[in-house]
Design a protein around this motif. Structure first.
Motif, PDB file in Angstrom:
ATOM      1  N   LEU A 276      -2.040 -91.862 -15.255  1.00 55.04           N
ATOM      2  CA  LEU A 276      -1.183 -91.504 -16.282  1.00 55.04           C
ATOM      3  C   LEU A 276       0.018 -90.336 -15.938  1.00 55.04           C
ATOM      4  O   LEU A 276       0.617 -89.956 -16.737  1.00 55.04           O
ATOM      5  CB  LEU A 276      -2.492 -90.866 -17.558  1.00 55.04           C
ATOM      6  CG  LEU A 276      -2.605 -92.359 -18.269  1.00 55.04           C
ATOM      7  CD1 LEU A 276      -4.658 -91.628 -18.943  1.00 55.04           C
ATOM      8  CD2 LEU A 276      -1.737 -92.931 -19.273  1.00 55.04           C
ATOM      9  N   GLY A 372       0.732 -89.623 -21.967  1.00 57.72           N
ATOM     10  CA  GLY A 372      -0.073 -89.664 -22.455  1.00 57.72           C
ATOM     11  C   GLY A 372      -1.035 -88.987 -22.984  1.00 57.72           C
ATOM     12  O   GLY A 372      -1.361 -88.696 -23.801  1.00 57.72           O
ATOM     13  N   GLN A 444      -3.083 -95.860 -21.615  1.00 54.45           N
ATOM     14  CA  GLN A 444      -3.670 -94.752 -23.590  1.00 54.45           C
ATOM     15  C   GLN A 444      -4.724 -95.284 -24.210  1.00 54.45           C
ATOM     16  O   GLN A 444      -5.337 -94.575 -24.046  1.00 54.45           O
ATOM     17  CB  GLN A 444      -2.340 -95.132 -23.914  1.00 54.45           C
ATOM     18  CG  GLN A 444      -1.129 -93.911 -23.320  1.00 54.45           C
ATOM     19  CD  GLN A 444       0.185 -93.796 -24.248  1.00 54.45           C
ATOM     20  OE1 GLN A 444      -0.197 -94.046 -25.480  1.00 54.45           O
ATOM     21  NE2 GLN A 444       1.451 -93.389 -23.543  1.00 54.45           N
ATOM     22  N   SER A 447      -8.075 -94.169 -21.903  1.00 54.26           N
ATOM     23  CA  SER A 447      -7.897 -93.446 -22.011  1.00 54.26           C
ATOM     24  C   SER A 447      -8.391 -92.911 -23.516  1.00 54.26           C
ATOM     25  O   SER A 447      -9.314 -92.036 -23.828  1.00 54.26           O
ATOM     26  CB  SER A 447      -6.266 -92.522 -21.651  1.00 54.26           C
ATOM     27  OG  SER A 447      -6.728 -90.430 -21.874  1.00 54.26           O
TER      28      SER A 447
END
Length: 558
Positions: A276, A372, A444, A447
């Protein structure tokens, strides 16, 4: 608004009057400015008054005559009583006035900062209040030296770091503020010098007082945790059940993270998420990127009819120069909930600045504040669909008086504990919602799953730490091993969890209560996702458990 419960209305008036009087810095952040020239009174006399006021309000509440209460009035009565019962515990708890050195520093410095972070009144009026509050800092910190009986060394270290931030503001920040605002009032500088001397004296006390260097004392205890769960979050499940649920959810998230990393061709999820940082704006693109992603997220939410997005302007601006030296040492938020009663038309989101950094430092900040992070944290969670939209609904649609103010960010925590599950639950749910509806990239989305793992880990630590089954070192190690936190982040998170029992678990519980409610109601004919979200948000910042109870009853009655 007409009411058939005048006795309860009068009692609530007195409840809020006492709240603002006892918490003048909170009152400023909320937009009630009758006490802007005062700081809290933590002397023995002040604490005695707080105890007496708490018991008087509880006794008066119990003695109120029978009255027909609306659903909102019954809700506020229940939450106000819960707040007072928690306050009764806090008055003499080692987690607050008698054992938390940070309490005194944060109230002192944010008592002044709160007056200049928003232009809620003419500058001259705010300067008068600032002079008075600066002059009150020596007395407040003297009360801290008197009231602090013992503190864990980690809490004292946190307070010492906050002293560094306070001194940076009082020594350099004030001068920069004077220049930026064109303030020609020598009293402010003189009062700041006296306040800085008091902070230095408090700093010396923290460093040299053996009672404030204890090896333990973090656990609030099972009884206190139960009080917070039942009277604050209004949860039916006890701490044991919450811990078991969090353990289950952490295992599920870890499995999903492993599968997601494999699908992305990474050796593990740590390596996948590290990618990221490679996707970030250039220095020239940095500040505009926040607004670009915000607009894209809003367009997506409207296109998918996720919510009735309000006209509530927000702009991303660099953190003010006069705050920059102090901010890294304080509870200085990028996004601080706007004051519900100030009605300032444009909200500033304070972005970490690039100017003043050398090229290597700029590159480091850009990698940390990558696309992100901007998308998930600064836009969705805080500045957009999450907290910002939620705050507008709380301030403009909620009938509950407590629901309007409970989640306002104050000097060290939100205004009322009961605002935790709706505030953080909605913001985390909003992030998962944007993932569900296709706004995020695969990395993402991974994440977001990592965020779920961290929420579950927080809930586990919260319960185990405050029931005495984890040391602070155990908690930090757990975060490193199971949540992928760096050593520094893990230690800071563990210390924060230890200071505020029952707060870390609100993220997971609030989020999943919203999902559970949605999954139940969307099986009914005529379900609309936007109508569901609008209705949920219209309750304001009251416990998700009570919102769910009301919405289920409303759906059943249709």
């Amino acid at each position: 608004m007409a009411t058939e419960a005048p006795a309860l209305t009068a009692w609530l008036d007195d409840f809020f009057a006492a709240y603002y009087r006892q918490r003048p810095v909170n009152a400023t952040f909320i937009g009630v400015h009758d006490h802007d020239q005062r700081l809290p009174d933590y002397s023995e006399h002040g604490l005695g008054d707080l105890r007496a006021a708490t018991e008087t309000l509880l006794a008066r509440l119990e003695a109120l005559p029978p009255e027909p209460l609306s659903e909102t009035e019954a809700l506020d009565r229940r939450l106000a009583e819960g707040f007072l019962r928690i306050q009764r515990w806090e008055v003499d708890s080692a987690h607050f006035r008698h054992g938390n050195p940070s309490l005194y520093v944060s109230e002192a410095v944010f008592g002044v900062l709160s007056l200049f972070l928003r232009p809620f009144a003419p500058l001259a009026q705010r300067v008068e209040s600032a002079v008075a509050r600066l002059a009150a800092i020596p007395a407040l910190l003297a009360q801290g030296r008197e009231q602090l009986r013992a503190a864990p060394a980690a809490w004292t270290e946190r307070a010492l770091d906050e002293c560094v931030g306070a001194l940076a503001f009082l020594r350099q920040g004030i001068d920069l503020l004077l220049a930026e605002e064109g303030i020609a009032d020598a009293r402010l500088r003189r009062a700041a010098d006296e306040a800085a001397a008091a902070v230095e004296a408090f700093q010396h006390h923290l460093r040299t007082e053996p009672r404030l260097q204890q090896p333990d004392g973090f656990a609030a205890g099972a009884a206190a945790l139960d009080l917070l769960l039942t009277q604050g979050h209004v949860l039916e499940h006890d701490a044991t059940a919450i811990e078991a649920y969090a353990v289950e959810q952490l295992a599920k998230s870890e499995a999903t993270l492993r599968e997601g990393a494999a699908a992305l061709g990474a050796r593990d999820w740590h390596a996948a998420l590290a990618q990221l940082e490679d996707s970030h704006p250039s220095a020239a693109e940095y500040l505009p990127r926040f607004a670009e992603i915000w607009q894209a997220a809003r367009t997506h939410a409207l296109r998918h009819e996720l919510v009735s997005w309000p006209d509530y302007p927000l702009r991303y601006v660099p953190r003010p120069v006069w705050t920059r030296a102090a901010a890294p040492h304080l509870y200085f938020l990028f996004y601080r909930a706007p004051a519900p009663f100030d009605r300032i038309p444009l909200v500033d989101y304070l972005v970490a600045p690039l100017d003043g950094l050398n090229p290597a430092q700029q590159e480091q900040l850009l990698r940390v504040t990558n696309d992100g992070v901007i998308t998930l944290n600064h836009v969705i969670h805080h500045g957009g669909l999450g907290h910002h939209v939620q705050n507008w609904f709380a301030y403009n649609r909620a009938e509950s008086r407590i629901g309007r103010v409970a989640a306002v960010d104050c000097a060290a925590r939100i205004a009322m504990f009961c605002g935790g599950t709706p505030a953080e639950g909605w913001a985390c749910y909003a992030t998962e919602l944007m993932a569900e509806t296709g706004f995020l990239t695969p990395l993402q989305r991974l994440s977001v799953e990592h965020g779920r793992a961290r929420m579950a880990a927080r809930a586990i630590v919260d319960v185990r730490l405050h029931t005495g089954r984890l040391t602070l070192e155990d908690a930090a190690r757990f975060y490193q091993e199971r949540a992928g936190m760096s050593q520094g982040a893990a230690q800071a998170e563990a210390v924060k969890n230890s200071l505020f029992p029952g707060a870390a678990l609100m993220y997971l519980l609030g989020t999943d209560q919203i999902w559970s409610l949605r999954r139940e109601l969307e099986r009914r004919a005529g379900f609309s996702l936007r109508a569901f979200h609008d209705r949920f948000l219209s309750y304001g910042s009251v416990p998700v458990a009570l919102i769910a109870q009301s919405m289920r009853a409303g759906a059943a009655a249709q």
